[in-house]
Design an enzyme around this catalytic site. Structure first.
Site, PDB file in Angstrom:
ATOM      1  N   LYS A 189       2.793  -4.965  -7.232  1.00  0.00           N
ATOM      2  CA  LYS A 189       2.176  -3.978  -8.077  1.00  0.00           C
ATOM      3  C   LYS A 189       2.276  -4.419  -9.530  1.00  0.00           C
ATOM      4  CE  LYS A 189       2.504  -1.233  -4.435  1.00  0.00           C
ATOM      5  NZ  LYS A 189       3.417  -0.777  -3.973  1.00  0.00           N
ATOM      6  N   THR A 211       2.662  11.667  -4.000  1.00  0.00           N
ATOM      7  CA  THR A 211       2.643  10.757  -5.163  1.00  0.00           C
ATOM      8  C   THR A 211       1.738  11.460  -6.223  1.00  0.00           C
ATOM      9  OG1 THR A 211       1.403   8.939  -6.028  1.00  0.00           O
ATOM     10  CG2 THR A 211       0.718   9.866  -4.026  1.00  0.00           C
ATOM     11  N   ASP A 212       1.878  11.217  -7.542  1.00  0.00           N
ATOM     12  CA  ASP A 212       0.904  11.820  -8.686  1.00  0.00           C
ATOM     13  C   ASP A 212      -0.732  11.362  -8.179  1.00  0.00           C
ATOM     14  OD1 ASP A 212       0.994   9.165  -9.430  1.00  0.00           O
ATOM     15  OD2 ASP A 212       1.265   9.619 -11.555  1.00  0.00           O
ATOM     16  N   GLU A 213      -0.788  10.460  -7.644  1.00  0.00           N
ATOM     17  CA  GLU A 213      -2.410  10.020  -7.351  1.00  0.00           C
ATOM     18  C   GLU A 213      -3.026  10.839  -6.477  1.00  0.00           C
ATOM     19  OE1 GLU A 213      -3.135   5.936  -6.333  1.00  0.00           O
ATOM     20  OE2 GLU A 213      -1.511   5.134  -7.543  1.00  0.00           O
ATOM     21  N   TYR A 257      -5.828   5.154  -0.117  1.00  0.00           N
ATOM     22  CA  TYR A 257      -4.380   5.519  -0.107  1.00  0.00           C
ATOM     23  C   TYR A 257      -4.054   6.698  -0.543  1.00  0.00           C
ATOM     24  CZ  TYR A 257       0.050   5.623  -2.459  1.00  0.00           C
ATOM     25  OH  TYR A 257       1.420   6.207  -2.660  1.00  0.00           O
ATOM     26  N   LYS A 308      -2.272   9.952   1.510  1.00  0.00           N
ATOM     27  CA  LYS A 308      -1.169  10.737   0.908  1.00  0.00           C
ATOM     28  C   LYS A 308      -1.286  12.233   0.609  1.00  0.00           C
ATOM     29  CE  LYS A 308       2.425   9.174  -0.153  1.00  0.00           C
ATOM     30  NZ  LYS A 308       3.748   8.719   0.777  1.00  0.00           N
TER      31      LYS A 308
HETATM   32  P1  NAD Z   1       6.902  -0.020  -0.391  1.00  0.00           P
HETATM   33  O1  NAD Z   1       5.565  -0.487   0.201  1.00  0.00           O
HETATM   34  O2  NAD Z   1       7.755  -0.900  -1.171  1.00  0.00           O
HETATM   35  O3  NAD Z   1       7.711   0.451   0.962  1.00  0.00           O
HETATM   36  C1  NAD Z   1       7.143   1.138   2.142  1.00  0.00           C
HETATM   37  C2  NAD Z   1       8.243   1.050   3.376  1.00  0.00           C
HETATM   38  O4  NAD Z   1       7.714   1.681   4.442  1.00  0.00           O
HETATM   39  C3  NAD Z   1       8.418  -0.755   3.723  1.00  0.00           C
HETATM   40  O5  NAD Z   1       9.712  -0.947   4.150  1.00  0.00           O
HETATM   41  C4  NAD Z   1       7.635  -0.656   5.196  1.00  0.00           C
HETATM   42  O6  NAD Z   1       8.034  -1.696   6.059  1.00  0.00           O
HETATM   43  C5  NAD Z   1       7.846   0.687   5.525  1.00  0.00           C
HETATM   44  N1  NAD Z   1       6.913   1.027   6.594  1.00  0.00           N
HETATM   45  C6  NAD Z   1       5.340   0.999   6.480  1.00  0.00           C
HETATM   46  N2  NAD Z   1       4.736   1.574   7.540  1.00  0.00           N
HETATM   47  C7  NAD Z   1       5.863   1.920   8.438  1.00  0.00           C
HETATM   48  C8  NAD Z   1       5.731   2.699   9.791  1.00  0.00           C
HETATM   49  N3  NAD Z   1       4.627   2.936  10.358  1.00  0.00           N
HETATM   50  N4  NAD Z   1       6.845   3.025  10.028  1.00  0.00           N
HETATM   51  C9  NAD Z   1       7.988   2.765   9.400  1.00  0.00           C
HETATM   52  N5  NAD Z   1       7.978   1.879   8.313  1.00  0.00           N
HETATM   53  C10 NAD Z   1       7.116   1.678   7.700  1.00  0.00           C
HETATM   54  O7  NAD Z   1       6.718   1.452  -0.932  1.00  0.00           O
HETATM   55  P2  NAD Z   1       7.463   1.873  -2.090  1.00  0.00           P
HETATM   56  O8  NAD Z   1       6.592   1.818  -3.441  1.00  0.00           O
HETATM   57  O9  NAD Z   1       8.768   2.101  -2.111  1.00  0.00           O
HETATM   58  O10 NAD Z   1       7.087   3.682  -1.744  1.00  0.00           O
HETATM   59  C11 NAD Z   1       7.797   4.561  -0.859  1.00  0.00           C
HETATM   60  C12 NAD Z   1       7.099   5.829  -0.965  1.00  0.00           C
HETATM   61  O11 NAD Z   1       6.779   6.515  -2.431  1.00  0.00           O
HETATM   62  C13 NAD Z   1       5.683   5.922  -0.266  1.00  0.00           C
HETATM   63  O12 NAD Z   1       5.651   6.922   0.193  1.00  0.00           O
HETATM   64  C14 NAD Z   1       4.747   5.878  -1.700  1.00  0.00           C
HETATM   65  O13 NAD Z   1       3.574   6.365  -1.217  1.00  0.00           O
HETATM   66  C15 NAD Z   1       5.622   6.940  -2.582  1.00  0.00           C
HETATM   67  N6  NAD Z   1       5.343   6.604  -3.998  1.00  0.00           N
HETATM   68  C16 NAD Z   1       5.689   5.426  -4.439  1.00  0.00           C
HETATM   69  C17 NAD Z   1       5.350   5.256  -5.930  1.00  0.00           C
HETATM   70  C18 NAD Z   1       5.410   3.906  -6.587  1.00  0.00           C
HETATM   71  O14 NAD Z   1       5.085   3.719  -7.720  1.00  0.00           O
HETATM   72  N7  NAD Z   1       5.819   2.895  -5.829  1.00  0.00           N
HETATM   73  C19 NAD Z   1       5.194   6.271  -6.716  1.00  0.00           C
HETATM   74  C20 NAD Z   1       4.979   7.555  -6.035  1.00  0.00           C
HETATM   75  C21 NAD Z   1       4.968   7.934  -4.867  1.00  0.00           C
HETATM   76  O1  TDX Z   2      -3.101  -7.169 -10.585  1.00  0.00           O
HETATM   77  C1  TDX Z   2      -2.976  -5.969 -11.099  1.00  0.00           C
HETATM   78  N1  TDX Z   2      -3.798  -5.576 -12.352  1.00  0.00           N
HETATM   79  C2  TDX Z   2      -3.876  -4.545 -12.870  1.00  0.00           C
HETATM   80  O2  TDX Z   2      -4.577  -4.528 -14.078  1.00  0.00           O
HETATM   81  C3  TDX Z   2      -2.521  -4.893 -10.463  1.00  0.00           C
HETATM   82  C4  TDX Z   2      -1.686  -5.022  -9.207  1.00  0.00           C
HETATM   83  C5  TDX Z   2      -2.706  -3.717 -11.023  1.00  0.00           C
HETATM   84  N2  TDX Z   2      -3.514  -3.466 -12.275  1.00  0.00           N
HETATM   85  C6  TDX Z   2      -3.628  -2.167 -12.882  1.00  0.00           C
HETATM   86  C7  TDX Z   2      -4.218  -1.032 -11.987  1.00  0.00           C
HETATM   87  C8  TDX Z   2      -3.589   0.207 -12.351  1.00  0.00           C
HETATM   88  O3  TDX Z   2      -4.490   0.549 -13.378  1.00  0.00           O
HETATM   89  O4  TDX Z   2      -2.376  -1.597 -13.156  1.00  0.00           O
HETATM   90  C9  TDX Z   2      -2.077  -0.242 -12.983  1.00  0.00           C
HETATM   91  C10 TDX Z   2      -1.042  -0.008 -12.110  1.00  0.00           C
HETATM   92  O5  TDX Z   2      -1.524  -0.666 -10.612  1.00  0.00           O
HETATM   93  P1  TDX Z   2      -0.312  -0.467  -9.541  1.00  0.00           P
HETATM   94  O6  TDX Z   2       1.038  -1.023  -9.921  1.00  0.00           O
HETATM   95  O7  TDX Z   2      -1.192  -1.241  -8.189  1.00  0.00           O
HETATM   96  O8  TDX Z   2      -0.159   1.016  -9.200  1.00  0.00           O
HETATM   97  P2  TDX Z   2      -1.129   2.159  -8.999  1.00  0.00           P
HETATM   98  O9  TDX Z   2      -2.179   1.822  -8.432  1.00  0.00           O
HETATM   99  O10 TDX Z   2      -1.035   3.106 -10.266  1.00  0.00           O
HETATM  100  O11 TDX Z   2      -0.414   3.238  -7.857  1.00  0.00           O
HETATM  101  C11 TDX Z   2       1.179   3.205  -8.030  1.00  0.00           C
HETATM  102  O12 TDX Z   2       1.528   4.219  -8.258  1.00  0.00           O
HETATM  103  C12 TDX Z   2       1.419   5.474  -7.493  1.00  0.00           C
HETATM  104  C13 TDX Z   2       1.630   2.846  -6.328  1.00  0.00           C
HETATM  105  O13 TDX Z   2       1.460   1.470  -5.881  1.00  0.00           O
HETATM  106  C14 TDX Z   2       1.508   3.932  -5.568  1.00  0.00           C
HETATM  107  O14 TDX Z   2       2.196   3.556  -4.307  1.00  0.00           O
HETATM  108  C15 TDX Z   2       2.126   5.124  -6.144  1.00  0.00           C
HETATM  109  O15 TDX Z   2       1.757   6.360  -5.319  1.00  0.00           O
END
Ligand code: NAD
Ligand code: TDX
Length: 334
Positions: free
Chosen positions: A187, A124-126, A148, A152
């Site tokens: 999110k 992730t970019d984080e 988190y 990562k």
């Molecule tokens: P999500 O939380 O929607 O999904 C995570 C999935 O992993 C779920 O289906 C959960 O049941 C499964 N899981 C959790 N723990 C597990 C375990 N121990 N064994 C097997 N399965 C397990 O997450 P997402 O938003 O789809 O993110 C997917 C991946 O992408 C993550 O690795 C996250 O760090 C990365 N990522 C997400 C974002 C974003 O914006 N959502 C951005 C960059 C990277």
């Molecule tokens: O209720 C909220 N109010 C609010 O102001 C929530 C849930 C978020 N926020 C803000 C926090 C952040 O500045 O919005 C922005 C985005 O928050 P999230 O959706 O929680 O994302 P972020 O913390 O940026 O992380 C996401 O991007 C990178 C994903 O959850 C991660 O899994 C991914 O790696």
């Protein structure tokens, strides 16, 4: 024939990626290993339930015996499985360390033992932390600031070490914030859309001026597929869309698209250690041949329409344990 082990495939990005793969490459096999935490949802892939190319395995990536038993039947591993929500990692980091770091280690060990053609770790970019000005490139230092992102970052570098030490053919995409269909309603975008559709308050942290680079999940899937096929062993690839938006700007569009007034905007206590801005230099993946194809505003409107048309998918998720979490976290009723 490509045979994938996709972990976390019942989550948001994983399920979109499986859907993308089947529509792009009809002649593949996919094993989806998922623990089905609160974020995992079999409804996301209901249409593939009876597809002979697809097999769902309910299990944990930390279970070395199970992971080892699946590895001989696959040649590509894509690890999406993770605890993924920053706020939850601030409240209870334990599962993040277990799944995001130890789980990744278990997968690496099995992949090394059985030999795979590709191991893609979804990072992730984080991992870079916050940046006031400019953009992070792949060689910049990692300064993660939440449990988190730190977990990562640990996995990201552990995967790299398996390339250097054991020559495991790994690639590591670092994507920015995804949005789109099937995102668990915790999110920013998925929570705010579903709250707005119910005319409930939208809880904005701090001053709402934090910036994220928003990437439509289908654009991300195309980038991940390209990295899987064309990325160089051991390399990291930033994936971002250049859609830098403040949280209040996103909120305003969601309110407009759902026909609500700004009265729903509710400023709440800031997130602890809240990163101000994320921004990526995407020159490396661009030269591999990828650019995002979706315009941000229209993709967000399409996403709003998807949640409006698919209440069956998210309404039941916003009950039970979710309500308890919501109430404790936001200190308000939904
Ligand atoms: P999500 O939380 O929607 O999904 C995570 C999935 O992993 C779920 O289906 C959960 O049941 C499964 N899981 C959790 N723990 C597990 C375990 N121990 N064994 C097997 N399965 C397990 O997450 P997402 O938003 O789809 O993110 C997917 C991946 O992408 C993550 O690795 C996250 O760090 C990365 N990522 C997400 C974002 C974003 O914006 N959502 C951005 C960059 C990277
Ligand atoms: O209720 C909220 N109010 C609010 O102001 C929530 C849930 C978020 N926020 C803000 C926090 C952040 O500045 O919005 C922005 C985005 O928050 P999230 O959706 O929680 O994302 P972020 O913390 O940026 O992380 C996401 O991007 C990178 C994903 O959850 C991660 O899994 C991914 O790696």
């Amino acid at each position: 024939m490509k045979k994938y082990l996709i972990t976390g495939g019942a989550g948001f990005i994983g399920s979109n990626f499986i859907r993308y793969l089947f529509s792009t490459y009809p002649d593949i096999r996919i094993v989806n290993l998922d623990k089905l935490t609160y974020a995992g949802n079999l409804d996301n892939l209901k249409d593939f339930e009876h597809d002979s190319r697809y097999r769902f395995v309910h299990g944990d990536i930390c279970d070395a015996g199970l992971v080892d038993s699946l590895m001989p039947d696959v040649n590509v591993v894509v690890n999406f499985a993770a605890e993924s929500h920053v706020d939850r990692s601030i409240g209870s980091p334990d599962e993040f360390i277990k799944t995001d770091i130890f789980g990744c280690f278990v997968l690496l060990e099995a992949a090394r033992k059985h030999g795979v053609d590709r191991f893609m770790q979804i990072s992730t970019d984080e991992v870079y932390g916050s940046i006031e000005n400019g953009r992070f490139s792949e060689t910049d230092a990692l300064m993660p600031s939440s449990p988190y992102s730190a977990s990562k970052a640990g996995a990201d570098r552990l995967v790299y070490s398996y390339y250097v030490t054991y020559k495991l053919p790994v690639v590591i995409p670092r994507s920015s914030n995804n949005f789109g269909p099937y995102q668990f309603p915790e999110k920013l975008i998925s929570l705010f859309i579903t709250n707005a559709l119910d005319e409930k308050a939208l809880p904005i942290y701090g001053d709402g001026r934090n910036v994220r680079d928003w990437l439509y999940v289908m654009d991300n899937c195309e980038a991940l597929d390209l990295i899987l096929n064309k990325g160089r062993d051991g390399e990291v690839y930033n994936v971002g869309a250049g859609n830098e938006k403040m949280n209040i700007d996103i909120t305003t569009q969601i309110l407009r698209d759902t026909g609500n007034s700004e009265a729903l905007m509710t400023y709440v206590e800031d997130r602890k250690g809240h990163d101000r801005r994320y921004a990526l230099d995407i020159g490396k993946i661009t030269s591999l041949g990828w650019t995002p194809r979706h315009n941000f505003e229209s993709a967000l409107s399409e996403t709003v329409a998807w949640y409006r048309d698919n209440r069956w998918w998210w309404e039941k998720l916003k009950s039970g344990e979710y309500l308890e979490y919501y109430q404790n976290h936001y200190k308000r009723k939904l």
